[in-house]
Motif scaffolding. Sequence first.
Motif, PDB file in Angstrom:
ATOM      1  N   LEU A  29     -12.445 -49.261   5.125  1.00 24.51           N
ATOM      2  CA  LEU A  29     -13.822 -48.803   4.948  1.00 24.51           C
ATOM      3  C   LEU A  29     -13.963 -48.151   3.579  1.00 24.51           C
ATOM      4  O   LEU A  29     -13.180 -47.264   3.226  1.00 24.51           O
ATOM      5  N   ILE A  30     -14.961 -48.590   2.826  1.00 30.34           N
ATOM      6  CA  ILE A  30     -15.194 -48.120   1.454  1.00 30.34           C
ATOM      7  C   ILE A  30     -16.444 -47.241   1.435  1.00 30.34           C
ATOM      8  O   ILE A  30     -17.519 -47.666   1.862  1.00 30.34           O
ATOM      9  N   GLU A  31     -16.298 -46.019   0.951  1.00 29.27           N
ATOM     10  CA  GLU A  31     -17.397 -45.061   0.934  1.00 29.27           C
ATOM     11  C   GLU A  31     -17.394 -44.301  -0.378  1.00 29.27           C
ATOM     12  O   GLU A  31     -16.352 -43.830  -0.829  1.00 29.27           O
ATOM     13  N   LYS A  32     -18.567 -44.182  -1.001  1.00 32.02           N
ATOM     14  CA  LYS A  32     -18.635 -43.548  -2.313  1.00 32.02           C
ATOM     15  C   LYS A  32     -18.530 -42.028  -2.249  1.00 32.02           C
ATOM     16  O   LYS A  32     -18.180 -41.387  -3.241  1.00 32.02           O
ATOM     17  N   ASN A  33     -18.850 -41.437  -1.096  1.00 31.97           N
ATOM     18  CA  ASN A  33     -18.727 -39.993  -0.935  1.00 31.97           C
ATOM     19  C   ASN A  33     -17.312 -39.610  -0.501  1.00 31.97           C
ATOM     20  O   ASN A  33     -16.482 -40.466  -0.182  1.00 31.97           O
ATOM     21  N   ARG A  34     -17.067 -38.316  -0.451  1.00 39.22           N
ATOM     22  CA  ARG A  34     -15.729 -37.817  -0.129  1.00 39.22           C
ATOM     23  C   ARG A  34     -15.426 -37.882   1.369  1.00 39.22           C
ATOM     24  O   ARG A  34     -14.265 -37.885   1.775  1.00 39.22           O
ATOM     25  N   TYR A  35     -16.504 -37.922   2.179  1.00 37.66           N
ATOM     26  CA  TYR A  35     -16.351 -37.959   3.624  1.00 37.66           C
ATOM     27  C   TYR A  35     -17.333 -38.969   4.206  1.00 37.66           C
ATOM     28  O   TYR A  35     -18.276 -39.403   3.541  1.00 37.66           O
ATOM     29  N   ALA A  36     -17.139 -39.307   5.471  1.00 35.84           N
ATOM     30  CA  ALA A  36     -18.072 -40.192   6.168  1.00 35.84           C
ATOM     31  C   ALA A  36     -19.330 -39.418   6.559  1.00 35.84           C
ATOM     32  O   ALA A  36     -19.298 -38.210   6.783  1.00 35.84           O
ATOM     33  N   GLY A  37     -20.441 -40.145   6.632  1.00 31.69           N
ATOM     34  CA  GLY A  37     -21.675 -39.562   7.139  1.00 31.69           C
ATOM     35  C   GLY A  37     -22.297 -38.494   6.271  1.00 31.69           C
ATOM     36  O   GLY A  37     -22.841 -37.513   6.787  1.00 31.69           O
ATOM     37  N   MET A  38     -22.269 -38.680   4.947  1.00 33.87           N
ATOM     38  CA  MET A  38     -22.757 -37.635   4.046  1.00 33.87           C
ATOM     39  C   MET A  38     -24.154 -37.915   3.479  1.00 33.87           C
ATOM     40  O   MET A  38     -24.684 -37.089   2.756  1.00 33.87           O
ATOM     41  N   GLU A  39     -24.748 -39.066   3.808  1.00 28.83           N
ATOM     42  CA  GLU A  39     -26.092 -39.347   3.286  1.00 28.83           C
ATOM     43  C   GLU A  39     -27.099 -39.404   4.439  1.00 28.83           C
ATOM     44  O   GLU A  39     -27.386 -38.384   5.050  1.00 28.83           O
ATOM     45  N   THR A  40     -27.614 -40.563   4.791  1.00 27.46           N
ATOM     46  CA  THR A  40     -28.638 -40.644   5.826  1.00 27.46           C
ATOM     47  C   THR A  40     -28.110 -40.228   7.195  1.00 27.46           C
ATOM     48  O   THR A  40     -28.894 -39.850   8.073  1.00 27.46           O
TER      49      THR A  40
END
Length: 426
Positions: A29-40
């Motif tokens: 899983l690729i995510e631009k933030n440092r943790y999961a679930g940090m935007e919407t």
Amino acid sequence: MKHIAIIGGGITGVTSAYTLAQAGYRVTLIEKNRYAGMETSYANGGQLSASNAEVWTHPSTLVKGLKWMFTKDAPLLMNPLPTWHKLSWMAEFVAAIPRYRDNTEATTRMAIAAREHLFGWAQAEGIDFDHVRKGILHIYRDKKGFDHAGRVSTMLAAGGLERRAVTPDEMKAIEPTLAGRYYGGYFTESDSTGDIHKFTHGLSQACARKGVNFLYGCEVLRAQADGQNAQITLQTEGKTETHVFDSIVVCAGVHGRGIAAQLGDRLNIYPVKGYSITVELNDAVSQQAAPQVSLLDDETKLVTSRLGQDRFRVAGTAEFNGVDHDIRADRIRPLVQWVNQCFPGVSTRRIEPWAGLRPMLPAMMPRVGQGRRANVFYNTGHGHLGWTLSAITAHQLAGHVQQHFAKRAPSVTLGLKGVPDGSIRI
């Protein structure tokens, strides 16, 4: 073992990773933030609400959008400056109006089906997300809104949802702290609430235990696929690397449109900004004065959830203004005023404002299934029901992926119990 890349670490990306890992795939899983679930997926209204399955493709939405266009604190606010993206989205939105009833019924069925999976995952993985199963109360101040809710109830019932009309006295019995005068309401006992960020974080930890590899702090520069293999070029701390996978799943929310274009697909997602406030209930009086039952105020388009003993979330509104993360004071103020009016005993001295961009497709239905390239898949465009629908669309996605690899290697079977057939597309 087939290696699948998921782009996006919000609720749809994490639930997709969980179901694919359960099915026996190797998942990154690729995510631009440092943790999961940090935007919407960070601070939404907190509702798991089949009762809010009505899609927005109704003529009245257009009327409200025009009427409120120059009202800064309106529940629905449309920036009048035209862009090709906005105009094309609105044209498709209008074209979807004839499917309003069918799409509302389909969304209801999906929301109900999602519950069993989501609740089961939370129990199996020991996820504490301030889950409260006390139902959702829709409130109406006039006959017009109440009558429209009655018509919506027939569609929800056709989709399998039970909800009942309640009188003002019954509303008071359901939620004694609610102040004000109301014409009536509708109560859905089977709906519930919780903290989406806590759930997403907890499920991401469960994914890690199942072997999912998380690449945090990575921005996708380029995505390519030829039907057999896929390449994703990432930038991390100024360094650029290209990774090779067997398949790609796009769960990137409002950022998915550009990634889809690179992969040869048209994904007409528009970012619809929503706001929330989290009221800190730091004193006993506020804790007693805040509601325990979740509410949905159809007139103001606001929803509420009680998150534990000391937090009260109020969220809503819809702002069509492109990719804009600004938290505007004139959009937050109506949420605070609503709390002051409906729950005057709650102190709003300490609140945490937030804004997120809902990824919305014109027909208000998520896109789940295969792209133009055989090894590209989508699970995105859930709009205002991302958490509510995420568990079922993740299972649907796993079914599509399984079918794809089964065609390439017929001798391999990976059973997925309970995965509905068919894709949901625009």
